[in-house]
Design an enzyme around this catalytic site. Structure first.
Site, PDB file in Angstrom:
ATOM      1  N   ASP A 107       0.875  -1.156   0.000  1.00 19.50           N
ATOM      2  CA  ASP A 107       0.000   0.000   0.000  1.00 19.50           C
ATOM      3  C   ASP A 107       0.925   1.222   0.000  1.00 19.50           C
ATOM      4  OD1 ASP A 107      -2.490   1.581   0.927  1.00 19.50           O
ATOM      5  OD2 ASP A 107      -1.076   1.911   2.553  1.00 19.50           O
ATOM      6  N   ASP A 123       0.168   5.196   0.815  1.00 16.48           N
ATOM      7  CA  ASP A 123       0.081   6.178   1.895  1.00 16.48           C
ATOM      8  C   ASP A 123       0.020   5.472   3.260  1.00 16.48           C
ATOM      9  OD1 ASP A 123      -0.075   9.178   2.042  1.00 16.48           O
ATOM     10  OD2 ASP A 123      -1.678   8.628   3.434  1.00 16.48           O
TER      11      ASP A 123
END
Ligand code: PLP
Ligand code: CA
Length: 303
Positions: A27, A29
């Site tokens: 992922d 952020d």
């Protein structure tokens, strides 16, 4: 029961896990960066994994940039060996879905920004959704007759008119209803939050009584996009994320081992609460492994 998952690992346990896996899905952020600042050590982790022959992919629900723009961002933040082929964003995968799965014949009405529009353009999908005359209303605006799908994503120029037009298009049951992602909100500096695509999708779901088909995490579609382009074995993958309800569930939905990093949204306590709850559906939010930060991988690459 109650003892599985949330395993906080370090040292040789991390080394063994990295040796055992060939594919690392990150992922962005909260794992790789916070907004415009790289997580300390993250660029080194990514380049070390690549140097050791591992396959690294990025799976982000952030639909606001086209992929080539992500390459620039990675470079700017010190990730100098990330290529466009490694980046799977919810806007890119939405365009793939419309082109290759739905094979949509006609226009797509877009609620969304530059990232979504640019990916549709590159996929050769005609779209509509540029603002009308600023004084247009749902009483006097034109509606296109060939809209075959509505795609909703983060849109900082969201208006009532866009909501109203999309609602009208979706009265046709043949018109596809797609959401890039349904993230509820994102953390900003100073305790502020940015409302996510999920809010806009929810508004449209209420107006239409329909449910959107979700492209981003936790839907497994982004993993299907990766598997259609690379030979990936789910058993050889580790999904690393910071949000239990999207990233860990995505991993579980795709049959991947999961790791929560504590540099982002979700904390250990919440993960343990899911683990210890009586509802079996909550188990899909429970990470297999937990680390403070992906920088904890670094000692595993030494000597
Ligand atoms: N969507 C938007 C608009 C965002 O700003 C963010 C995070 O900054 C995300 C989605 C979540 O991205 P990720 O899936 O990389 O955590
Ligand atoms: Ca995240």
């Amino acid at each position: 029961f109650g003892f599985k998952g949330c395993r906080k690992i370090g040292g040789s346990q991390i080394r063994n896990l990295l040796n055992a896996k060939d594919f690392f899905l990150f992922d962005c952020d909260g794992v790789i960066w916070h907004g415009e600042k790289a997580i300390t050590g993250a660029p080194k982790v990514v380049s070390s994994l690549i140097k050791h022959g591992k396959n690294v992919f990025f799976v982000t629900n952030n639909c606001t940039r086209p992929r080539e723009n992500y390459v620039n961002k990675f470079y700017r933040l010190g990730f100098t060996d990330v290529m466009q082929e490694q980046i799977f964003s919810s806007s890119y995968c939405s365009a793939l879905y419309l082109r290759d799965v739905a094979k949509v014949q006609g226009k797509v009405f877009v609620i969304g920004g530059e990232g979504v529009r640019n990916e549709l353009l590159q996929a050769g999908i005609p779209f509509d959704g540029d603002d009308d005359a600023p004084d247009g209303t749902i009483f006097n605006c034109a509606l296109a007759s060939d809209v075959k799908a509505v795609l909703v994503g983060h849109d900082d120029k969201f208006t009532f008119l866009k909501l109203a037009k999309a609602s009208c298009y979706l009265r046709d049951p043949e018109c596809l209803f797609l959401a890039t992602d349904v993230d509820p909100w994102h953390p900003l500096q100073d305790g502020r939050i940015l409302p996510g695509s999920g809010c806009l999708t929810a508004a449209l779901e209420v107006a239409t009584g329909r449910k959107a088909l979700v492209i981003g995490k936790p839907s497994p579609f982004m993993f299907e996009c990766i598997s259609s382009q690379f030979r990936v074995d789910p058993a050889q993958c580790l999904m690393v994320g910071d949000r239990l309800e999207t990233d860990m569930l995505f991993g579980a939905n795709c049959g991947l081992d999961t790791m929560l990093t504590l540099t982002g949204i979700s904390q250990m306590k919440t993960a343990q609460e899911y683990r210890d709850s009586d509802h079996s559906t909550n188990q899909s939010f429970v990470p297999d492994y937990v680390v403070d930060t992906i920088a904890d991988f670094l000692p595993a690459f030494e000597d």
